[in-house]
Write an enzyme that holds these catalytic residues in place. Structure first.
Site, PDB file in Angstrom:
ATOM      1  N   LYS A 105       0.831  -1.234   0.000  1.00 41.78           N
ATOM      2  CA  LYS A 105       0.000   0.000   0.000  1.00 41.78           C
ATOM      3  C   LYS A 105       0.851   1.263   0.000  1.00 41.78           C
ATOM      4  CE  LYS A 105      -4.075  -2.072   2.108  1.00 41.78           C
ATOM      5  NZ  LYS A 105      -3.506  -3.325   2.671  1.00 41.78           N
TER       6      LYS A 105
HETATM    7  O1  LIG Z   1      -9.340  -3.050   1.367  1.00 49.27           O
HETATM    8  C1  LIG Z   1      -8.475  -3.791   1.853  1.00 49.27           C
HETATM    9  C2  LIG Z   1      -7.183  -3.804   1.391  1.00 49.27           C
HETATM   10  C3  LIG Z   1      -6.304  -4.699   1.942  1.00 49.27           C
HETATM   11  N1  LIG Z   1      -6.674  -5.542   2.926  1.00 49.27           N
HETATM   12  C4  LIG Z   1      -5.665  -6.490   3.452  1.00 49.27           C
HETATM   13  O2  LIG Z   1      -6.083  -7.816   3.160  1.00 49.27           O
HETATM   14  C5  LIG Z   1      -5.842  -8.663   4.251  1.00 49.27           C
HETATM   15  C6  LIG Z   1      -7.144  -9.185   4.810  1.00 49.27           C
HETATM   16  O3  LIG Z   1      -6.927 -10.059   5.888  1.00 49.27           O
HETATM   17  P1  LIG Z   1      -8.083 -11.020   6.480  1.00 49.27           P
HETATM   18  O4  LIG Z   1      -7.406 -11.701   7.621  1.00 49.27           O
HETATM   19  O5  LIG Z   1      -8.486 -11.966   5.396  1.00 49.27           O
HETATM   20  O6  LIG Z   1      -9.191 -10.146   6.922  1.00 49.27           O
HETATM   21  C7  LIG Z   1      -5.016  -7.845   5.246  1.00 49.27           C
HETATM   22  O7  LIG Z   1      -3.655  -7.998   4.897  1.00 49.27           O
HETATM   23  C8  LIG Z   1      -5.442  -6.428   4.946  1.00 49.27           C
HETATM   24  O8  LIG Z   1      -4.447  -5.481   5.254  1.00 49.27           O
HETATM   25  C9  LIG Z   1      -7.954  -5.525   3.376  1.00 49.27           C
HETATM   26  O9  LIG Z   1      -8.352  -6.291   4.268  1.00 49.27           O
HETATM   27  N2  LIG Z   1      -8.845  -4.651   2.812  1.00 49.27           N
END
Ligand SMILES: O=c1ccn([C@@H]2O[C@H](COP(=O)(O)O)[C@@H](O)[C@H]2O)c(=O)[nH]1
Length: 308
Positions: A105
């Site tokens: 990001k």
């Molecule tokens: O909009 C967003 C962008 C990035 N993320 C990232 O994805 C994973 C989600 O993790 P989970 O454990 O499946 O919830 C995490 O690395 C976030 O930083 C997001 O969730 N939403």
């Protein structure tokens, strides 16, 4: 790289990316104990534990999925040793044939974005030589500083055959505070989506662009609109599983060809053994629990797509 991603999705029949977001409290005790015995209760010990934990998961899932998405924050919290674990993870996943999406990001003024782009996707010039830094295949990019913060990433992608996923509508509960603000009758995320589509048209792989988008699984109606706004952009869809997204919510993120989206789950896969559903695997077999969770996710998304 977008062509490789699409091919791997077709080959595995799994539009799924496993998020490698290790936290110490997910790591089975036997792995932590060994790492701390060898390196002490130090940043080095913690980084060794997350690296061994990741390796177990990657070995267990690498034949099922096309891609992984290590979240750099989870490694950064352990300082330099954590960043070494990040790099080891990126390299190991690539050796295993997985496409690696660095969830970094980044995005800044042009000159700073150029340095981020080189560090993560390109090569840095040192005297007469060039060196790759983290060398992920894709990176996530924050576009909210404007085009000059994104363009350096696109330039490096073009040169190095890499790709980016630009944050358009994020999955978190307060994403609407700014992203949904109406500007000239349309929400800000739609304006950003339109820009992603424009950048994408100029930077195409065989069928999809190497400028993709991030749209959260938690906003299916917006996903439906954005799919139409950015027909050639691959959409990285976080928010499945731990954040509440389900296969049935996601069908409109995909194009009619069954392609166009790749769904991420991090905690839901890597910490599956902590869920009641997979508890019978036990802590020792945490990686087998992750493998089963991937299979269940594939089934959930495939059946949703088949029934649409
Ligand atoms: O909009 C967003 C962008 C990035 N993320 C990232 O994805 C994973 C989600 O993790 P989970 O454990 O499946 O919830 C995490 O690395 C976030 O930083 C997001 O969730 N939403």
């Amino acid at each position: 790289m977008i062509n490789k991603l699409v091919e791997k999705i077709q080959k595995t029949n799994a539009p799924i990316v496993v998020g490698l977001d290790p936290m110490l409290n997910y790591i089975p005790q036997h792995i932590q104990d060994k790492a701390f015995r060898e390196l002490g209760e130090t940043l080095e010990g913690a980084a060794e534990a997350i690296w061994q934990y990741n390796k177990g998961i990657v070995d267990a899932i690498c034949d099922l999925v096309p891609a992984v998405k290590p979240q750099i924050a989870m490694y950064e919290q352990f300082g330099i040793p954590g960043m070494m674990a990040y790099k080891n993870t990126v390299d190991y996943c690539k050796e295993k044939g997985l496409v690696v999406i660095g969830d970094i990001k980044r995005g800044d003024i042009g000159s700073t974005s150029a340095a981020y782009a080189v560090g993560h996707l390109g090569k840095v010039q040192v005297g007469s030589k060039k060196y790759a830094g983290f060398d992920e295949d894709f990176a996530t990019v924050n576009p909210y500083l404007g085009s000059d913060g994104v363009k350096p990433f696109i330039d490096v992608c073009k040169e190095e055959n890499k790709g980016i996923f630009v944050l358009v509508k994020t999955s978190n509960p307060s994403s609407g505070e700014f992203q949904d603000r109406m500007i000239d009758g349309r929400p800000l995320y739609e304006w950003v989506g339109e820009k992603v589509a424009q950048w994408g048209e100029e930077h195409m792989g065989d069928s999809y662009s190497y400028v993709g988008a991030v749209v959260g699984a938690t906003y299916p109606e917006m996903g439906k609109v954005l799919r139409k706004v950015m027909p050639k952009a691959y959409i990285l869809v976080p928010g499945y599983g731990a954040q509440g997204g389900k296969g049935a919510d996601l069908v409109h993120f995909f194009n009619e060809d069954g392609l166009g989206a790749i769904v991420n789950s991090s905690r839901g896969i890597i910490a599956a053994y902590k869920q009641e559903k997979y508890a019978s695997f036990g802590e020792l077999n945490y990686a087998d629990a992750s493998r089963q969770a991937v299979k269940d996710m594939i089934e959930d998304i495939s059946s949703a797509l088949n029934n649409r």
